[in-house]
Design a protein around this motif. Structure first.
Motif, short mmCIF file in Angstrom:
data_model
loop_
_atom_site.label_atom_id
_atom_site.label_comp_id
_atom_site.label_asym_id
_atom_site.label_seq_id
_atom_site.Cartn_x
_atom_site.Cartn_y
_atom_site.Cartn_z
N ARG A 370 0.13 -57.76 1.47
CA ARG A 370 -0.17 -59.10 0.63
C ARG A 370 -1.91 -59.56 1.09
N ARG A 374 -5.10 -60.08 -1.48
CA ARG A 374 -5.93 -61.33 -1.35
C ARG A 374 -7.35 -60.70 -1.27
N TRP A 375 -7.63 -59.58 -0.57
CA TRP A 375 -9.17 -59.25 -0.68
C TRP A 375 -9.52 -58.71 -1.86
N GLY A 376 -8.55 -58.19 -2.76
CA GLY A 376 -8.83 -57.77 -4.27
C GLY A 376 -8.85 -56.56 -4.34
N SER A 548 -2.34 -67.51 -8.61
CA SER A 548 -3.47 -68.27 -7.95
C SER A 548 -3.02 -68.02 -6.47
N ALA A 550 -1.82 -66.29 -2.80
CA ALA A 550 -1.89 -64.90 -2.13
C ALA A 550 -0.54 -64.74 -1.08
N GLU A 551 -0.23 -66.02 -0.63
CA GLU A 551 0.87 -65.76 0.55
C GLU A 551 1.45 -67.07 0.53
N LYS A 573 -5.50 -67.66 -3.38
CA LYS A 573 -6.35 -66.69 -3.53
C LYS A 573 -7.72 -66.97 -3.54
N GLU A 574 -8.71 -66.32 -3.20
CA GLU A 574 -10.15 -66.71 -3.38
C GLU A 574 -10.47 -67.28 -4.39
N HIS A 576 -9.51 -70.15 -5.87
CA HIS A 576 -8.72 -71.23 -6.42
C HIS A 576 -8.80 -72.36 -5.45
#
Ligand code: ATP
Ligand code: MG
Length: 654
Positions: A370, A374-376, A548, A550-551, A573-574, A576
């Motif tokens: 996960r 998130r990092w892409g 949107s 990530a966790e 996520k980055e 949002h």
């Protein structure tokens, strides 16, 4: 459901919809090359479980064969009664005898970038010398030796040296505090501690020896502290008590006779990671444990002589014990061992390592997956991951969204994923696909392995054919825990008191029409909303399913009308925004995915979640926060700051 039952047409596509579930069918090519490639192994085990386990135990080298496979005095099991063997002999000597001494055992990579290649010969020499060194200091069979180390080869030497002379190791994860270390040393009454001056993590130096010193002052049982020089930082060496590892092994003789251990002699004590409360010292013995880890290493990871295996767990967790040290080394596997963090110096470190060593089998945890999501995707995309042929997951339920991401972006849409359910207590993997046989469903650990009798039960102990309930094991298995160190009562009460004759792991599970198991997390985490059981896992999965998110971590909070209502802590996520629109969207998304009943009452946006050092979310603490209670035991929390921030935030929004 077997592979044969899936039509050709369905097989053409990687992900097809089947009874609302996506399935992934291993390719014919994978199946053909797999060690276990047909399902007769399940029937063979079911026909005569003891004979089946006896056969797999026979793959190990025994000094004396057992008289009886199983002696079961509920809840105390003895496996391979009367047999004698040695774990270090099975992981080293026997390979040398087969001419595998020059095979690479470990490609080690330090966080700052230095590398080492160690052959089975190298490890054999190091272990023999250390074993003699320990003996010379008075360590004898049955003594407990605590190991508090970074991820360096000496940690493995230390474990195998203990096993060689019959000492019981208790490895304490190097990220634990002085208090946690002290508590474990005291409980195990360890006589000896092996540590290092320091270790590297995220570009910083951890002061391991200094932390160990703080712990040891309050541990009267410790006679000596052996210190590996890793970082070269200044440390205080206490005269008479502390010794340098390299000085001890330099003087030691080259060969140490492996102690013939009874199959039921203790191999190690390992404290559970502490998600639920006071850590328990889980006891594992020699013969059954080795049988379980060696067999499952072959079935689940399909490891062959030419594979390059990488299990990213720390040796301080059971995953490291079973699938870095004892399982793979019993098969003379070549593996990668990495000291540091996945984002040092950059977020592609893991993928760089996969590329560099041409890793073929990669085993990690959902929390890591996960984080990578998130990092892409640009990080894995920048590396060549084509050497990978099989992926694994362990530690928490893996939500389907993360499964699919892992499959696509790491496994280039080709690699089967083995979602492996097990615990410190079970010693080895119990529920998992066998990749050459099992049709996979993202999010399901699929089926119990051969020889394992798992069921889903109602609260009253009735078997659930289809639906949700409690996971239980109907019969003993070789690598099962033999107890909680020094506390038989707690052992009986925790694991064997819920239903007569059944082992209760503490996890909830759902079984579907195909007999597939879907792990739902701990039963303590299951919520009762307006008379419906809803698992935190299901709501979290629905949230993470939204593009949107990530966790997330979900908990039940007391509600006067519904009994419990749902509160969701969400990391976006980055890019949002955590605004009221996002709040509404996400609540609606969950209601749409699961039903209105599961609509969260409250969403709290956050940047971090409280996790254990092994990366699992501590929902117990979130419940405490959400209900405004004093926090329970926080000693195993990775970062206590997170909880302070969350507490403030929750109170603000309440
Ligand atoms: P403690 O028992 O001290 O609270 P812990 O249970 O986190 O700590 P471990 O033995 O490391 O310690 O973890 C085992 C637990 O992890 C299982 O009981 C289960 O809840 C979860 N788990 C492990 N693998 C999986 C998986 N593949 N799917 C779902 N859950 C899993
Ligand atoms: Mg547990």
């Amino acid at each position: 459901m077997t592979k044969q039952e899936i039509s050709r047409a369905q097989r053409e596509t990687v992900n097809v919809l089947l009874e609302e579930n996506r399935v992934f069918v291993p390719s014919d090519a994978f199946q053909q090359q797999a060690i276990i490639h047909d399902e007769s192994i399940y029937a063979e085990a079911a026909k005569d479980r003891e004979a089946f386990w006896g056969k797999w135990a026979g793959e190990l080298d025994w000094f004396k064969k057992w008289d009886k496979v199983l002696d079961w005095q509920l809840p105390f099991a003895q496996w391979f009664v009367g047999g004698k063997l040695n774990a270090s002999y099975n992981c080293l000597d026997r390979h040398l005898k087969k001419g595998l001494g020059n095979k690479t055992a470990i490609f080690w990579e330090g966080e700052p970038g230095e590398t080492k290649r160690l052959t089975y010969n190298d490890i054999y020499c190091a272990v023999n010398k250390l074993a003699n060194g320990l003996k010379g200091l008075g360590v004898i069979k049955g003594d407990r030796v605590a190991i508090y180390m970074p991820m360096i080869p000496e940690t493995i030497f230390a474990m195998l040296a203990c096993a060689r002379i019959g000492a019981v190791h208790t490895v304490v994860f190097g990220g634990f505090s002085a208090d946690s270390l002290k508590e474990r040393i005291k409980d195990a009454q360890a006589k000896f501690l092996i540590t290092a001056d320091g270790g590297y993590r995220k570009g910083k130096v951890l002061a391991l020896k200094e932390t160990a010193d703080q712990a040891v002052v309050e541990c009267p049982t410790i006679e000596h502290v052996l210190v590996v020089r890793r970082t070269g930082q200044d440390v205080l060496m206490r005269q008479g008590r502390d010794l340098w590892y390299h000085e001890l092994v330099d003087k030691a003789a080259d060969y140490c006779e492996p102690e013939p251990m009874d199959a039921e002699d203790m191999l190690y004590i390992l404290y559970t990671s502490g998600t639920t409360g006071k850590p328990k010292g889980i006891v594992h013995t020699t013969g059954g444990y080795l049988t379980g880890v060696a067999a499952t290493t072959r079935w689940v990871f399909d490891i062959k002589p030419e594979d390059i295996f990488w299990c990213t767990a720390d040796v301080g967790w059971v995953t490291g014990h079973s699938y870095i040290v004892y399982g793979p080394m019993a098969h003379a596997v070549t593996q990668v061992m990495y000291e540091g963090s996945p984002d040092y110096p950059q977020r592609d470190r893991f993928w760089k390592i996969v590329e560099k060593y041409k890793v073929t089998i990669f085993y990690t945890a959902p929390t890591a997956i996960r984080t990578f999501m998130r990092w892409g995707t640009q990080w894995p995309q920048g590396c060549n991951l084509s050497s990978l042929r099989l992926l694994g997951s362990v530690g928490e339920p893996i939500n389907p969204e993360a499964w699919v991401w892992y499959h696509q972006h790491i496994g280039h849409g080709q690699c089967p994923i083995v979602d492996t359910w097990w615990q410190t207590e079970t010693g080895s993997i119990l529920i998992s696909p066998i990749p050459g046989v099992t049709v996979l469903k993202p999010g399901s650990a699929t089926k119990p392995l051969p020889g394992i009798e798992a069921v889903v039960l109602t609260q009253e102990g009735k078997i659930v054919e289809k639906g949700g309930g409690y996971l239980a094991l109907k019969s003993p298995w070789p690598s099962m825990l033999r107890g909680i160190y020094g506390d038989n009562e707690r052992y009986k009460k925790t694991y064997w008191s819920r239903w007569p004759g059944m082992y209760f792991p503490g996890d909830g599970a759902k079984i579907d029409a195909d007999g597939y198991f879907w792990l739902l997390g701990r039963v303590d985490d299951i919520m009762l909303v307006a008379g419906h059981n809803i698992s935190t896992m299901e709501v979290e999965s629905a949230l993470v399913d939204h593009p949107s998110v990530a966790e997330s971590a979900v908990v039940g909070i007391t509600d006067e009308i519904k009994g419990q209502a749902i509160a969701a802590f969400v990391i976006l996520k980055e890019g949002h925004k955590p605004d009221s629109q996002a709040d509404e969207t996400l609540k609606g998304h969950v209601a749409k995915k699961i039903g209105a009943i599961a609509r969260p009452q409250k969403i709290i946006f956050t940047a971090e979640l409280p996790k254990t050092r092994s990366g699992k979310i501590m929902r117990r603490l979130l419940r405490d926060i959400a209900e405004g209670r004093a926090l329970g035991d926080v000693t195993t929390l990775a970062d206590t700051h997170v909880i302070e921030v969350l507490k403030e935030k929750y109170q603000e929004e309440a």
